[in-house]
Design a protein around this motif. Structure first.
Motif, PDB file in Angstrom:
ATOM      1  N   GLN A   3      50.074  -2.817  15.825  1.00 27.27           N
ATOM      2  CA  GLN A   3      50.680  -1.628  15.507  1.00 27.27           C
ATOM      3  C   GLN A   3      50.605  -1.043  13.989  1.00 27.27           C
ATOM      4  OE1 GLN A   3      52.347  -4.145  17.414  1.00 27.27           O
ATOM      5  NE2 GLN A   3      51.343  -3.401  19.060  1.00 27.27           N
ATOM      6  N   LEU A   4      50.567  -2.194  13.255  1.00 30.36           N
ATOM      7  CA  LEU A   4      50.865  -1.599  11.884  1.00 30.36           C
ATOM      8  C   LEU A   4      49.234  -1.395  11.346  1.00 30.36           C
ATOM      9  CD1 LEU A   4      53.143  -3.564  12.248  1.00 30.36           C
ATOM     10  CD2 LEU A   4      52.872  -4.184   9.897  1.00 30.36           C
ATOM     11  N   LYS A  23      57.244 -10.518  16.221  1.00 30.27           N
ATOM     12  CA  LYS A  23      57.527  -9.085  16.840  1.00 30.27           C
ATOM     13  C   LYS A  23      58.461  -9.575  18.234  1.00 30.27           C
ATOM     14  CE  LYS A  23      52.691  -7.853  16.119  1.00 30.27           C
ATOM     15  NZ  LYS A  23      51.498  -7.496  16.769  1.00 30.27           N
ATOM     16  N   TYR A 134      47.228   7.377  11.860  1.00 29.01           N
ATOM     17  CA  TYR A 134      48.528   7.410  11.042  1.00 29.01           C
ATOM     18  C   TYR A 134      48.768   8.587  10.096  1.00 29.01           C
ATOM     19  CZ  TYR A 134      48.927   2.679  13.020  1.00 29.01           C
ATOM     20  OH  TYR A 134      48.956   1.727  13.896  1.00 29.01           O
ATOM     21  N   THR A 166      54.035   5.261  17.266  1.00 28.43           N
ATOM     22  CA  THR A 166      54.299   4.151  16.392  1.00 28.43           C
ATOM     23  C   THR A 166      54.882   4.728  15.055  1.00 28.43           C
ATOM     24  OG1 THR A 166      53.608   1.886  15.545  1.00 28.43           O
ATOM     25  CG2 THR A 166      51.995   3.993  15.728  1.00 28.43           C
ATOM     26  N   GLY A 168      57.258   3.418  11.289  1.00 23.20           N
ATOM     27  CA  GLY A 168      57.869   2.133  10.307  1.00 23.20           C
ATOM     28  C   GLY A 168      57.665   2.746   9.024  1.00 23.20           C
ATOM     29  N   TYR A 170      56.725   0.467   4.880  1.00 22.46           N
ATOM     30  CA  TYR A 170      56.477  -0.715   4.265  1.00 22.46           C
ATOM     31  C   TYR A 170      57.201  -0.354   2.735  1.00 22.46           C
ATOM     32  CZ  TYR A 170      52.041   1.127   2.823  1.00 22.46           C
ATOM     33  OH  TYR A 170      51.061   1.882   2.419  1.00 22.46           O
ATOM     34  N   TYR A 179      57.172  -5.107   5.670  1.00 25.69           N
ATOM     35  CA  TYR A 179      57.004  -4.224   6.826  1.00 25.69           C
ATOM     36  C   TYR A 179      58.101  -4.095   7.809  1.00 25.69           C
ATOM     37  CZ  TYR A 179      51.992  -3.678   5.491  1.00 25.69           C
ATOM     38  OH  TYR A 179      50.901  -3.162   4.666  1.00 25.69           O
ATOM     39  N   TRP A 181      58.552  -2.170  11.514  1.00 30.09           N
ATOM     40  CA  TRP A 181      57.747  -1.060  12.420  1.00 30.09           C
ATOM     41  C   TRP A 181      58.094  -1.090  13.860  1.00 30.09           C
ATOM     42  CZ3 TRP A 181      54.530   0.734   8.601  1.00 30.09           C
ATOM     43  CH2 TRP A 181      53.548   1.805   9.069  1.00 30.09           C
ATOM     44  N   ASN A 183      57.017   0.225  18.109  1.00 33.44           N
ATOM     45  CA  ASN A 183      56.528   1.210  19.098  1.00 33.44           C
ATOM     46  C   ASN A 183      57.073   1.011  20.360  1.00 33.44           C
ATOM     47  OD1 ASN A 183      54.916  -1.663  19.405  1.00 33.44           O
ATOM     48  ND2 ASN A 183      53.881  -0.483  20.756  1.00 33.44           N
TER      49      ASN A 183
END
Length: 200
Positions: A3-4, A23, A134, A166, A168, A170, A179, A181, A183
């Motif tokens: 997801q990042l 996660k 993103y 998604t 987040g 950092y 990070y 984050w 989703n």
């Protein structure tokens, strides 16, 4: 699923890159971890290893990554990762190929875009092609610190399933980044991610 965001450039000649994350989905027993180490060979290549664990599974992969900074507005990179099942005598399980693209949207580079395309070919399951787009904005502070919030969308190339949001941020402290984050925000058990990244 990653997801990042992944960015196009590699770590740089003679440098070590590391990233590790956990996660979780609150309310259910679903803990995942991911760790990778990569070493720069020249300005464009980085071999490495990674390890993924999840409920009842563990996979070890070897990777080769390429990245090229074309200009401020467009950079491109690629990665190939064959992965092996640690719970099945190190048997080959799947290979992931990725295309990374990113670039600035403003002259100062603070507002930027990023796109990741993942093509996964599995030995015993259906193949998939997923895309991650993103938008991000970096807010600089003093002493080399900054915070970068990002928001994005995850979807298959065929758009045969609902699009996932998604988001987040950092926080960067010189050569280290933290990070936070998430989703699956609209599902019963969203996934939240905490990760640490460094370059030495």
């Amino acid at each position: 699923m990653a997801q990042l965001p992944y960015f196009s450039p590699t770590v740089g000649d003679g440098k070590l890159y590391g990233y590790t994350s956990v996660k979780a989905r609150p309310g259910i027993n679903n803990i995942e971890t991911y760790t990778t180490f990569q070493y720069g060979l020249g300005e464009h290549f980085a071999p490495g290893i990674d390890l993924y664990t999840g409920p009842g599974c563990a996979y070890w992969g070897v990777l080769l990554r390429y990245g090229h900074k074309i200009c401020k507005w467009f950079n491109v990179g690629a990665e190939v990762i064959p992965s092996f099942n640690l719970n099945d005598s190190f048997r080959f399980s799947y290979v992931s190929s990725a295309l990374y693209m990113n670039g600035a949207l403003t002259k100062n580079g603070r507002l930027f875009w990023c796109s990741n395309t993942w093509w996964t070919v599995r030995r015993e399951d259906a193949n998939s092609i997923m895309n991650y787009e993103y938008l991000g904005y970096t807010v600089p502070f003093k002493n080399g610190h900054s915070i970068t919030p990002m928001v994005g969308a995850i979807h298959s190339w065929r758009f045969d399933q609902e699009v996932d949001i998604t988001a987040g941020f950092y926080y960067t402290i010189k050569n280290w980044s933290i990070y936070v984050w998430g989703n699956d925000f609209l599902k019963a058990h969203p996934r939240f991610i905490l990760g640490v990244e460094f370059i030495l």
